[in-house]
Scaffold this active site. Structure first.
Site, mmCIF file in Angstrom:
data_model
loop_
_atom_site.group_PDB
_atom_site.id
_atom_site.type_symbol
_atom_site.label_atom_id
_atom_site.label_comp_id
_atom_site.label_asym_id
_atom_site.label_seq_id
_atom_site.Cartn_x
_atom_site.Cartn_y
_atom_site.Cartn_z
ATOM 1 N N LYS A 566 0.484 -1.579 -0.119
ATOM 2 C CA LYS A 566 0.022 -0.178 -0.099
ATOM 3 C C LYS A 566 0.964 1.271 -0.142
ATOM 4 C CE LYS A 566 -1.686 -1.883 3.708
ATOM 5 N NZ LYS A 566 -2.797 -2.426 3.971
ATOM 6 N N ARG A 567 0.209 2.395 -0.394
ATOM 7 C CA ARG A 567 0.959 3.739 -0.406
ATOM 8 C C ARG A 567 1.814 3.327 1.334
ATOM 9 N NH1 ARG A 567 0.551 7.810 -4.435
ATOM 10 N NH2 ARG A 567 1.310 8.662 -3.113
ATOM 11 N N LYS A 572 0.133 3.332 8.671
ATOM 12 C CA LYS A 572 -0.129 2.419 7.735
ATOM 13 C C LYS A 572 1.515 1.024 8.640
ATOM 14 C CE LYS A 572 -1.967 3.658 3.426
ATOM 15 N NZ LYS A 572 -3.268 3.315 3.394
HETATM 16 C C1 26Q Z 1 -5.976 15.975 -2.242
HETATM 17 C C2 26Q Z 1 -4.553 17.526 -2.309
HETATM 18 C C3 26Q Z 1 -3.994 17.429 -2.547
HETATM 19 C C4 26Q Z 1 -3.659 16.735 -3.359
HETATM 20 C C5 26Q Z 1 -4.193 15.628 -3.816
HETATM 21 C C6 26Q Z 1 -4.924 14.971 -2.795
HETATM 22 C C7 26Q Z 1 -5.343 13.706 -2.303
HETATM 23 C C8 26Q Z 1 -5.613 12.363 -3.359
HETATM 24 C C9 26Q Z 1 -5.657 11.180 -3.164
HETATM 25 C C10 26Q Z 1 -5.180 13.487 -1.337
HETATM 26 C C11 26Q Z 1 -5.957 12.015 -0.963
HETATM 27 C C12 26Q Z 1 -6.114 10.961 -1.698
HETATM 28 C C13 26Q Z 1 -6.412 9.932 -1.924
HETATM 29 C C14 26Q Z 1 -6.544 9.113 -0.473
HETATM 30 C C15 26Q Z 1 -7.097 7.690 -0.425
HETATM 31 O O1 26Q Z 1 -7.297 6.794 -1.000
HETATM 32 N N1 26Q Z 1 -7.781 7.670 0.184
HETATM 33 C C16 26Q Z 1 -8.166 6.198 0.739
HETATM 34 O O2 26Q Z 1 -9.425 5.394 -0.020
HETATM 35 C C17 26Q Z 1 -9.491 4.449 -0.029
HETATM 36 C C18 26Q Z 1 -10.843 3.847 -0.412
HETATM 37 O O3 26Q Z 1 -11.962 4.436 0.099
HETATM 38 C C19 26Q Z 1 -10.093 3.902 1.507
HETATM 39 O O4 26Q Z 1 -10.038 2.730 1.318
HETATM 40 C C20 26Q Z 1 -8.405 4.040 2.246
HETATM 41 O O5 26Q Z 1 -8.504 4.026 3.714
HETATM 42 C C21 26Q Z 1 -8.036 5.800 2.454
HETATM 43 O O6 26Q Z 1 -7.237 5.624 3.270
#
Ligand code: 26Q
Length: 835
Positions: A566-567, A572
């Site tokens: 995962k990331r 995590k």
């Molecule tokens: C926001 C602003 C500026 C730049 C980037 C972002 C940004 C980009 C991607 C903020 C968050 C994300 C991604 C978040 C993510 O992947 N969250 C995950 O979502 C999954 C699906 O619901 C969950 O299973 C995970 O628990 C959650 O971490």
């Protein structure tokens, strides 16, 4: 062709060549594309040409259904769901589409005649990485389920020229390389120049009075950019439905080009062109903190503005409805997190400024159409935009947000007249310096429904993160536990298990995953257990070969495959997995103990600016190098960091995994979806009571799940009472010695500072409570290893995990959204309706 052949016959004949499903037609179609789309003869064709020719052959067969689907939606005036997401992690398309069309075996056999392996053709496709992680992959699973459930849906997003970076490891450190996924062309997309939309940035707002004496606002000046849509077909499984994913690509607007060119300043003209087109150049590679970068705000507004114009255009084309009163009956917009939340203000702008609606009508329509999904509990990940930046880029939207907020705060006042604190907490504008716009607040205020993505997550949203809103609008809040598509994550990724399951219970499970329940009795059937075990072994060997070919890393398929992918994030706790591996190493090497042989694999990307995550990767690699080259632990322990973790790697690795590491600090992981993929593929979970782990454990029963660690409430109490990691260290000699070993720079004398600093960080800071959970983690890992040595216990647990994974199909999730949020009935697409 005989002389009396009519034009109609010709069309029928062409359709036949492009739609026929017999082996001869397929072969002819591929050869045809090779010649006429790639200008190659068979003898000169490269694998890439074959990939394109086969993909175009497949696309032809989807186009027919694609057109019919669109026509059916229009003819039946179907209510539609528009899914707005800044990210889609689709994974490769060729194999998926061949499977959907039932053409895999035929394609394999036909290619074999020319000495080409279908698998090698698949591998020529770039993995489109237009997302960071879970949220982007969820959007892709949802698109698959929407089409399979015959729901009228369209996905909107951004066609990033560069997706998530390619990760290389040099000297143990992550190095980012650009992901040029379009370099070799993309046969799946169709450019739709005719639906180009125009987007404005900057400028100013002018006021005037209209004929009826109403105040009108006109946004003028600034600069404009065009959005050109590229459409990708999304085929359902076992249905004729083919929905559309429409991704917007930024192009400099012609007007703009001309003006500057005519001034004769060519250099400035090209520079400006590059600036406008940079909007869709690159995916922001972070998913942890919402840094308020201007380009990111431009991206968000760009795709939302294009998408809402597109939705409005479509509605108006088929409806004579000047007040748009019927629009909420036909349109639902789902916001995938706050990334598209500017949609609330943009919809208001379109309805009020462009369509001439009054504020109340426009607001009623807007709220009726929009719903919002939250994906995070991390406060630092909640999006906020600095007000000065926002005003400069989107002056009209700022006015609109102020007006939304003014009216909303009036409601709050009626609800709690004397609570100024509450007002400042609920306000869309944060009164900081500079002021900030809180996009989550805007989303809740502007939505009909708000949901979290797992039971615990939705509960914590209601009780903590969005508590004030949930108290005020309890009816808006709901839960929709995530799911994953069994087509990609079981049928496609694990063909051996697919065959075994189908042999046992038929193939109904592919679109009705609850049918896996019928496997439960097989947990007592020795022959079935043997078959499951045998499949896992073969998948481990498949993984061993794949990995050796890709990276040169050599795993031993006789050992437990213990996997954390995962990331990379502190919450995590990749570091905890690494510390546990060090602990096992110590036991073998210094304590002379014997352990159950284990291969630990960790994969994931770190945001380029996330220093702590990058150091974690470095440390894992240093520890891995030491362990893997130490003859004392050979055949007993291995640790690998898997470079460039992506969707394609996941498809190979999960079916080969024995242990699924889901070890986030309780209360931090909104849901997780990898956990579900592992379960479906017969890996046992080592996990905390976090996110969807809780529901997985409920589904499989506590005896089939390796639980450890503090729960969310205990963590909260621990942290509220000033957590001191050192106290836990002193109570755990094993942990203490493990951290001491890290501190001694044993694992890399050349990069001492990184290891020393990390040891200090664990002892003194440990913000994600690794020390508090470590003893419990070691114990459960020991239990898991011991269970592994008892096949008569392990394999029935595996079968019970698979049998109880039905709930985690994204079909179930999407059905819940359709029934409880979207109020969206399916629409049957029948191929007979085409003229
Ligand atoms: C926001 C602003 C500026 C730049 C980037 C972002 C940004 C980009 C991607 C903020 C968050 C994300 C991604 C978040 C993510 O992947 N969250 C995950 O979502 C999954 C699906 O619901 C969950 O299973 C995970 O628990 C959650 O971490």
């Amino acid at each position: 062709m005989s002389t009396d052949t009519t034009a109609k016959d010709v069309i029928v004949k062409v359709e036949d060549d492009r739609t026929g499903m017999s082996p001869e037609t397929l072969r002819r179609a591929v050869l045809d594309h090779l010649r006429f789309s790639r200008a190659k003869t068979l003898s000169h064709a490269h694998l890439l040409d074959i990939y394109h020719a086969v993909s175009l052959m497949v696309r032809d067969r989807l186009v027919h259904r694609w057109i019919t689907t669109a026509k059916t939606y229009n003819d039946t005036d179907a209510r539609r769901i528009y899914y707005l997401s800044a990210e889609y992690l689709l994974g490769r398309q060729l194999e998926k589409n061949l499977l959907n069309l039932g053409l895999v075996d035929m394609a394999r056999a036909e290619l074999a005649r020319y000495g080409v392996r279908l698998q090698d053709v698949y591998e020529r496709e770039a993995d489109p990485g237009l997302g960071n992680g879970g949220l982007g992959r969820l959007a892709a699973c949802f698109m698959d389920s929407l089409a399979t459930l015959e729901l009228p849906a369209m996905g909107y997003g951004i066609r990033y020229e560069f997706g998530i970076f390619r990760q290389q490891i040099r000297d143990g450190w992550q190095v980012e390389q650009p992901d040029e996924w379009l370099r070799n062309g993309n046969p799946w997309e169709i450019r739709r120049h005719e639906y180009t939309a125009t987007v404005r940035f900057g400028g100013r707002v002018e006021q005037s009075l209209d004929a009826e004496g109403n105040m009108r606002f006109v946004w003028v000046g600034g600069e404009t950019v065009n959005g050109v849509p590229f459409d990708t077909p999304i085929a359902g499984f076992g249905t004729a439905t083919v929905n559309t994913l429409r991704l917007w690509s930024a192009r400099a607007s012609e007007q703009f080009d001309l003006a500057v060119f005519n001034d004769g300043d060519f250099r400035r003209a090209t520079e400006q062109k590059a600036v406008s087109e940079s909007i869709s150049k690159i995916l922001y590679p972070r998913d942890d903190s919402a840094e308020g970068k201007e380009l990111r705000l431009r991206q968000q507004y760009f795709f939302v503005c294009c998408s809402l114009q597109d939705i409005l255009r479509r509605y108006k084309r088929y409806h004579d409805d000047p007040t748009l009163s019927g629009m909420p009956d036909k349109v639902v917009v789902q916001l995938n997190d706050t990334h598209p939340s500017i949609a609330v203000a943009e919809m208001m702008r379109l309805l009020v400024d462009r369509e001439g609606l009054g504020w109340e009508d426009a607001w009623e329509r807007t709220r009726a159409m929009i719903a919002y999904t939250n994906h995070t509990l991390l406060p630092e990940a909640l999006e906020r935009w600095s007000l000065p930046l926002f005003r400069r880029l989107l002056p009209r939207h700022l006015q609109i947000i102020y007006e939304i907020n003014r009216r909303f705060l009036r409601q709050v006042h009626l609800y709690a007249p004397n609570d100024a604190d509450l007002k400042s907490r609920l306000s869309i504008i944060e009164e900081s310096d500079p002021k900030q716009i809180r996009m989550a607040n805007l989303s809740v205020v502007g939505s009909r429904m708000v949901n979290g993505v797992a039971q615990l997550h939705s509960k914590l949203l209601r009780e903590r993160v969005l508590k004030d809103f949930a108290d005020m609008y309890p009816e808006r809040f709901t839960n929709k536990t995530n799911g994953v598509t069994p087509r990609r994550w079981l049928m496609q990724a694990n063909p051996r298990l697919r065959a075994l399951i189908t042999e046992a219970i038929g193939d109904g499970w592919i679109t009705d995953l609850d049918q896996l329940q019928a496997l439960a009795p097989q947990a007592n059937d020795a022959a079935f257990l043997d078959a499951v075990r045998d499949i896992k072994q073969q998948n481990k060997i498949r993984w061993q070969r794949w990995l050796a070919r890709k990276t040169g890393q050599l795993v031993n398929p006789e050992m437990i495959f213990d996997v954390h992918i995962k990331r990379i994030h502190e919450y995590k706790r990749q570091l905890m997995v690494c510390l546990h591996t060090i602990h096992l190493y110590r036991r073998i090497k210094f304590l002379g103990e014997d352990i159950v042989p284990r291969t630990v694999m960790i994969g994931g990307k770190a945001a380029p600016g996330y220093a702590r995550a990058k150091k974690t990767i470095k440390i894992i690699n240093d520890v891995a190098n030491t362990i893997n080259s130490d003859p004392d632990v050979q055949g007993k322990l291995q640790l690998y960091f898997l470079p460039n973790y992506n969707v394609s790697m996941t498809e190979k690795l999960i079916p080969a995994s024995d242990l699924s590491e889901q070890v986030s600090m309780a209360g931090k992981e909104a849901s997780g979806t990898g956990n579900m993929k592992f379960q479906m593929n017969g890996a046992l979970t080592v996990g905390t009571l976090d996110g969807a782990n809780i529901e997985i454990r409920d589904a499989v029963g506590p005896e089939n799940f390796f639980l450890f660690g503090l729960n969310a409430m205990e963590i909260r109490e621990l942290q509220a009472n000033h957590y001191v990691p050192n106290e836990w260290l002193n109570r755990s000699p094993a942990l203490k010695e493990t951290v001491d070993l890290l501190d001694s720079s044993f694992f890399n004398p050349d990069d001492r500072w990184v290891h020393k600093e990390m040891a200090r960080y664990i002892r003194e800071d440990d913000p994600y409570c690794i020390c508090a959970d470590f003893e419990s983690y070691m114990e459960i890992q020991e239990r898991a290893a011991e269970t592994w040595t008892q096949p008569e216990t392990w394999w029935p647990m595996v079968v019970r995990n698979i049998a109880n994974s039905g709930r985690f199909s994204s079909d179930r999730t999407i059905r819940e959204y359709a029934e409880e949020i979207w109020n969206l009935p399916p629409v049957k697409v029948s191929m007979k309706t085409e003229e």
